[in-house]
Scaffold this motif. Structure first.
Motif, PDB file in Angstrom:
ATOM      1  N   ASP A  98       0.813  -1.219   0.000  1.00  0.00           N
ATOM      2  CA  ASP A  98       0.000   0.000   0.000  1.00  0.00           C
ATOM      3  C   ASP A  98       0.849   1.273   0.000  1.00  0.00           C
ATOM      4  N   PHE A  99       2.159   1.146   0.222  1.00  0.00           N
ATOM      5  CA  PHE A  99       3.019   2.328   0.319  1.00  0.00           C
ATOM      6  C   PHE A  99       3.049   3.113  -0.991  1.00  0.00           C
ATOM      7  N   THR A 100       3.075   4.434  -0.842  1.00  0.00           N
ATOM      8  CA  THR A 100       3.197   5.331  -1.999  1.00  0.00           C
ATOM      9  C   THR A 100       4.361   6.289  -1.765  1.00  0.00           C
ATOM     10  N   ASP A 101       4.727   7.041  -2.802  1.00  0.00           N
ATOM     11  CA  ASP A 101       5.849   7.974  -2.690  1.00  0.00           C
ATOM     12  C   ASP A 101       5.497   9.223  -1.893  1.00  0.00           C
ATOM     13  N   SER A 102       4.223   9.524  -1.822  1.00  0.00           N
ATOM     14  CA  SER A 102       3.781  10.698  -1.071  1.00  0.00           C
ATOM     15  C   SER A 102       2.351  10.458  -0.599  1.00  0.00           C
ATOM     16  N   GLY A 103       1.850  11.406   0.189  1.00  0.00           N
ATOM     17  CA  GLY A 103       0.492  11.276   0.700  1.00  0.00           C
ATOM     18  C   GLY A 103       0.472  11.434   2.204  1.00  0.00           C
ATOM     19  N   VAL A 104      -0.265  10.587   2.890  1.00  0.00           N
ATOM     20  CA  VAL A 104      -0.367  10.646   4.352  1.00  0.00           C
ATOM     21  C   VAL A 104       0.705   9.733   4.951  1.00  0.00           C
ATOM     22  N   GLY A 105       1.443  10.257   5.913  1.00  0.00           N
ATOM     23  CA  GLY A 105       2.482   9.469   6.550  1.00  0.00           C
ATOM     24  C   GLY A 105       1.914   8.247   7.244  1.00  0.00           C
ATOM     25  N   CYS A 106       2.654   7.149   7.216  1.00  0.00           N
ATOM     26  CA  CYS A 106       2.201   5.933   7.880  1.00  0.00           C
ATOM     27  C   CYS A 106       3.393   5.204   8.497  1.00  0.00           C
ATOM     28  N   ILE A 107       3.089   4.433   9.540  1.00  0.00           N
ATOM     29  CA  ILE A 107       4.102   3.587  10.160  1.00  0.00           C
ATOM     30  C   ILE A 107       3.565   2.171  10.203  1.00  0.00           C
ATOM     31  N   HIS A 108       4.233   1.282   9.489  1.00  0.00           N
ATOM     32  CA  HIS A 108       3.888  -0.142   9.473  1.00  0.00           C
ATOM     33  C   HIS A 108       4.519  -0.798  10.698  1.00  0.00           C
ATOM     34  N   TYR A 109       3.836  -1.769  11.282  1.00  0.00           N
ATOM     35  CA  TYR A 109       4.332  -2.346  12.537  1.00  0.00           C
ATOM     36  C   TYR A 109       5.738  -2.927  12.385  1.00  0.00           C
ATOM     37  N   GLY A 110       6.045  -3.494  11.211  1.00  0.00           N
ATOM     38  CA  GLY A 110       7.371  -4.071  10.992  1.00  0.00           C
ATOM     39  C   GLY A 110       8.476  -3.026  11.026  1.00  0.00           C
ATOM     40  N   GLN A 111       8.144  -1.793  10.628  1.00  0.00           N
ATOM     41  CA  GLN A 111       9.140  -0.723  10.637  1.00  0.00           C
ATOM     42  C   GLN A 111       9.513  -0.281  12.047  1.00  0.00           C
ATOM     43  N   PHE A 169      12.866   5.243  19.608  1.00  0.00           N
ATOM     44  CA  PHE A 169      11.737   5.313  20.538  1.00  0.00           C
ATOM     45  C   PHE A 169      10.824   6.505  20.268  1.00  0.00           C
ATOM     46  N   TYR A 170      11.241   7.395  19.349  1.00  0.00           N
ATOM     47  CA  TYR A 170      10.333   8.464  18.917  1.00  0.00           C
ATOM     48  C   TYR A 170      10.719   8.895  17.506  1.00  0.00           C
ATOM     49  N   THR A 171       9.806   9.580  16.833  1.00  0.00           N
ATOM     50  CA  THR A 171      10.109  10.084  15.497  1.00  0.00           C
ATOM     51  C   THR A 171       9.209  11.280  15.176  1.00  0.00           C
ATOM     52  N   THR A 172       9.695  12.147  14.302  1.00  0.00           N
ATOM     53  CA  THR A 172       8.901  13.285  13.827  1.00  0.00           C
ATOM     54  C   THR A 172       8.585  13.153  12.336  1.00  0.00           C
ATOM     55  N   GLN A 173       9.129  12.101  11.704  1.00  0.00           N
ATOM     56  CA  GLN A 173       8.906  11.880  10.277  1.00  0.00           C
ATOM     57  C   GLN A 173       8.651  10.408  10.018  1.00  0.00           C
ATOM     58  N   THR A 174       7.887  10.126   8.977  1.00  0.00           N
ATOM     59  CA  THR A 174       7.639   8.731   8.602  1.00  0.00           C
ATOM     60  C   THR A 174       8.481   8.355   7.390  1.00  0.00           C
ATOM     61  N   LYS A 175       8.820   7.096   7.341  1.00  0.00           N
ATOM     62  CA  LYS A 175       9.572   6.577   6.195  1.00  0.00           C
ATOM     63  C   LYS A 175       8.648   6.357   5.002  1.00  0.00           C
ATOM     64  N   SER A 176       7.371   6.037   5.281  1.00  0.00           N
ATOM     65  CA  SER A 176       6.445   5.627   4.222  1.00  0.00           C
ATOM     66  C   SER A 176       5.174   6.478   4.226  1.00  0.00           C
ATOM     67  N   PHE A 177       4.426   6.343   3.132  1.00  0.00           N
ATOM     68  CA  PHE A 177       3.187   7.106   2.951  1.00  0.00           C
ATOM     69  C   PHE A 177       2.130   6.204   2.321  1.00  0.00           C
ATOM     70  N   VAL A 178       0.852   6.624   2.441  1.00  0.00           N
ATOM     71  CA  VAL A 178      -0.256   5.952   1.761  1.00  0.00           C
ATOM     72  C   VAL A 178      -1.162   7.014   1.149  1.00  0.00           C
ATOM     73  N   ASP A 179      -1.988   6.579   0.206  1.00  0.00           N
ATOM     74  CA  ASP A 179      -2.958   7.495  -0.417  1.00  0.00           C
ATOM     75  C   ASP A 179      -3.966   7.979   0.625  1.00  0.00           C
ATOM     76  N   GLU A 180      -4.480   9.185   0.416  1.00  0.00           N
ATOM     77  CA  GLU A 180      -5.452   9.756   1.351  1.00  0.00           C
ATOM     78  C   GLU A 180      -6.698   8.892   1.464  1.00  0.00           C
ATOM     79  N   SER A 181      -7.106   8.283   0.360  1.00  0.00           N
ATOM     80  CA  SER A 181      -8.318   7.451   0.387  1.00  0.00           C
ATOM     81  C   SER A 181      -8.149   6.252   1.318  1.00  0.00           C
ATOM     82  N   LEU A 182      -6.960   5.651   1.309  1.00  0.00           N
ATOM     83  CA  LEU A 182      -6.708   4.522   2.199  1.00  0.00           C
ATOM     84  C   LEU A 182      -6.525   5.005   3.634  1.00  0.00           C
TER      85      LEU A 182
END
Length: 404
Positions: free
Chosen positions: A37-50, A57-70
């Motif tokens: 489901d990952f995309t190059d841009s969109g809404v930031g997401c964190i997958h449990y495996g990541q 133990f903390y972050t201000t940025q996500t490595k991955s993104f998903v579409d707004e619809s998802l």
């Protein structure tokens, strides 16, 4: 009396209140979200495996993104929330957590849950790394190959809840150790890259050269005989103590099997056996992984671990150890690749003079000690900082309980 002790006396002289996580916040289980489901841009997401592989133990940025619809269908994460991995392959990693401190809302998915609260996010995340938390989560973890924990059980775990100013002071102290460890890790990474650069440069020769670059190209079979231990049957390793027996999976680590002392003495006397200082080489799985045999009593899996019986009159064993790190191995096989003796025997390596080998080994020894030796150099510094961090983390988050 340190600052935290003063604050405790002023703000909670009768002790710190311990509460269940479910009393200070709410848990929401994630849903959906796969890597596809990952995309190059969109809404930031964190997958449990990541959470296991990428985040601290903390972050201000996500490595991955998903579409707004998802994203609209996934579990929302707001600033200050804690994302917890609820599924793992081992008890140590279960409930690894990351605090989201970015300004924008993000999302997460299945095998994770979100903890929303009004405490210091970093304080909560640090608590999830403590021995106190570990001992409690063990009671609720379920499963064998795949370990899972229910959010209803997570809610029962107790956490000390001092006033926010004390939480923030604890975070300030632990952040110092975290930043120092990160700084040392960055320096170690730079040194490792430097080491690899010089190792590759020092061990790259041309077939035509002069001076210190004058080399002889030799087949491995010309350096020495390719050897392996006599095969050991599985039933011969089914003892609890004796001589350590190393397979590919335990190569260079603590052995998990043993053979009888008398069998070891018999095989060592009658069959091929490495001498102290010779280089043991993995011929299956992680091809080319090498360790220097320290001469201590041990036995090795037959054709999966091999070595060159070398008297060092032409090639130093330590030179071979470093050369193996850059060698291009000719392997065969399907899913599991193998380095067969015949291919190793035909492989040619550049062999400079003994004095030049000694010079190269001396340089690379210094680099390896700096980047790999746990008793000195940067690895030792990092280990010391980590030990200090864990000591203070566990001490700072263990308070006198109110009413006790």
């Amino acid at each position: 009396m340190n600052k935290i002790e003063q604050m405790l006396q002023e703000l909670c002289p009768e002790g710190v209140e311990y509460k269940k996580l479910g009393e200070i916040g709410t848990f929401i289980r994630g849903n959906g979200l796969q890597k596809k489901d990952f995309t190059d841009s969109g809404v930031g997401c964190i997958h449990y495996g990541q959470i296991y592989t990428h985040y601290g133990f903390y972050t201000t940025q996500t490595k991955s993104f998903v579409d707004e619809s998802l994203a609209k269908k996934l579990t929302k994460v707001q600033k200050g929330d804690i994302i917890i991995a609820c599924t793992s392959e081992n008890i140590e990693d279960i409930c690894k957590a990351v605090a989201w401190l970015g300004d924008e809302d993000i999302v997460t998915g299945g095998h994770a849950c979100v903890f929303t609260h009004n405490e210091s996010p970093k304080y909560i995340s640090y608590f999830f790394q403590t021995e106190m938390f570990f001992q409690q989560k063990k009671k609720y973890a379920r499963g064998a190959k795949v370990i899972d924990i229910k959010i209803s059980d997570l809610s029962k775990i107790e956490i000390p809840v001092p006033p926010l100013p004390i939480q923030e002071e604890i975070v300030r102290i632990l952040d110092h150790f975290t930043a120092l460890a990160a700084e040392l890790q960055a320096e170690l990474q730079a040194r490792q890259e430097q080491y690899e650069y010089y190792r590759n440069k020092l061990l790259t020769f041309t077939k035509i050269g002069g001076g210190t670059q004058s080399v002889t190209w030799m087949k491995m079979s010309e350096i020495g005989e390719i050897c392996m231990c006599k095969r050991i049957m599985k039933h011969q390793t089914n003892i609890m103590a004796g001589i350590p027996f190393y397979k590919i999976g335990t190569f260079g680590k603590k052995a998990d099997a043993y053979i009888a002392n008398e069998l070891y003495e018999e095989y060592k006397k009658n069959y091929s056996f490495p001498r102290k200082g010779e280089i043991l080489l993995s011929a299956s799985g992680t091809i080319g992984k090498a360790i220097i045999y320290n001469g201590e009593p041990a036995y090795f899996q037959d054709s999966n671990i091999i070595w060159i019986s070398n008297d060092e009159s032409k090639v130093l064993n330590k030179f071979l150890y470093y050369y193996y790190q850059i060698a291009e191995w000719k392997t065969e096989g399907g899913t599991i690749k193998r380095l067969y003796n015949a291919n190793l025997a035909k492989m040619k390596i550049a062999v400079p003079t003994i004095s030049e080998q000694q010079r190269i080994v001396s340089i690379l020894d210094k680099f390896e000690a700096l980047v790999n030796d746990l008793s000195q150099g940067l690895p030792a510094e990092i280990a010391a900082v980590q030990e200090q961090y864990e000591y203070y983390r566990n001490r700072l988050l263990a308070f006198k309980k109110r009413g006790e």
